[in-house]
Write a protein that holds these residues in place. Structure first.
Motif: not given
Ligand code: H2U
Ligand code: ZN
Length: 341
Positions: A135, A243, A245, A247-248, A250, A284, A291
């Motif tokens: 990540q 999601f 990638h 970065g998103q 949890s 990813q 976007e």
């Protein structure tokens, strides 16, 4: 003529994620084998190997010494295929002879200080640290203005070209989007525009309903043999939530992802009672400042073994010249893997 039976008759399957096709010949899986047997390594390895260039405290090819790292360790590849300082430029003759300079950088990630482990031997909290590093690297490298795509992967086993048994993976980050993720971007974009939903979320919903190709499932991830799998025991890990990638993702999803990697690689090791070789990697969204609402994060596992620890699938002949082809169906591969869970 008798009715078409997908479990018995030759057919082509469509890869909704790339737009490619694969030829499936289920009746052919019983043919005898007198060809090459692969060497597999089953040797006991020491926890520390003084000659290993990835072990803590050891010297690498470029003269640097690795730190005494306690969990994961990342460094710039001493023989990087992509380089930051590549000058801009190219070549074009009549659109037929064409080249473009490519900037990028390559890194190596050690998953553990222990020379003798693989991801399947590591505890889930240790694999979670690898996910954390993936990540961090995706975000850090993706933020560089000349990096538009970050490919994180692992080659495991000598048969897959891994140069060292120490548990490690690689990252290649570059200014263009390579062919496979570019195809996936195109297919996902088209589906998202037509349906306003994620292609892989809808595909996963179908698979969870049908269940025949599901290998494993936990709260946040599923592992399945895709309908369009090319390699005999190919799988994908797909998050249930859409999601784009890492970065998103949890914290809870990261734990679930680490647990899935552990469980799936343990199944693989059981299949032929060997340290199961594969190429695996994350897909990813591109880091091109656009976007990407269409992108759905996932991981591919491409293992080469076919019918034992020593018989590998070859991509030759028709597969080089026509389409990839498989004999055992994805459904029967999934059933065998599921049986080992
Ligand atoms: P593979 O096992 O997947 O080949 O990855 C190992 C990488 O480690 C490989 O790309 C790099 C090789 O270039 N390497 C170093 O960066 N330093 C070394 O001292 C040896 C190998
Ligand atoms: Zn080592």
């Amino acid at each position: 003529m008798e009715a078409f039976d997908i479990n018995d008759h030759s057919h082509r399957r469509y890869n909704a994620l790339t737009g490619d096709w694969v030829l499936v010949s289920p009746h052919r899986s019983k043919r005898p084998w007198q060809g090459q047997q692969e060497e597999t390594t089953k040797e006991q390895r020491p926890q520390y190997d003084p000659n290993c260039y990835l072990c803590p405290g050891n010297l690498r090819a470029n003269g640097e010494t690795n730190p005494e790292y306690p969990s994961t360790f990342v460094f710039t590849n001493d023989f990087a295929a992509l380089q930051e300082q590549t000058p801009a430029g190219g070549l074009s003759k009549g659109g037929l002879i064409k080249a473009e300079s490519e900037r990028g950088l390559c890194k190596v990630i050690c998953f553990s200080p222990r020379h003798d482990l693989t991801l399947s031997d590591m505890a889930v909290p240790e694999i979670r640290k690898v996910v954390d590093l993936w990540q961090q690297q995706y975000l850090e490298l993706g933020a560089l203005d000349y990096i538009n795509y970050v490919q994180i992967f692992e080659n495991k086993g000598a048969v897959m070209g891994s140069s060292n048994p120490h548990p490690h993976g690689q990252i290649w980050a570059q200014s263009s989007v390579p062919v496979e993720p570019a195809k996936e971007t195109m297919q996902q974009t088209q589906y998202f525009h037509e349906n306003k939903r994620s292609l892989l979320a809808d595909y996963l919903a179908l698979e969870l309903e049908e269940k025949t190709r599901i290998v494993l499932e936990n709260e946040h991830f599923a592992a399945l043999v895709p309908f369009w799998a090319v390699w005999p025991f190919e799988t994908m890990l797909i998050p249930k939530r859409h999601f784009a990638h890492l970065g998103q993702i949890s914290d809870e999803e990261k734990d679930a992802f680490a647990a899935m990697i552990k469980d799936l690689s343990a199944i693989y090791d059981k299949l032929f009672q060997t340290s199961f070789p594969y190429s695996a990697g994350l897909h990813q969204s591109p880091t091109d400042a656009q976007e990407h609402p269409e992108w759905h994060f996932h991981m591919h596992f491409y293992p080469p073994l076919l019918r034992s620890a020593t018989v590998k699938k070859f991509m030759v002949g028709y597969e080089l010249l026509g389409d990839p082809q498989r004999d055992i169906t994805p459904e029967s591969a999934a059933e065998r893997l599921r049986g080992l869970a």
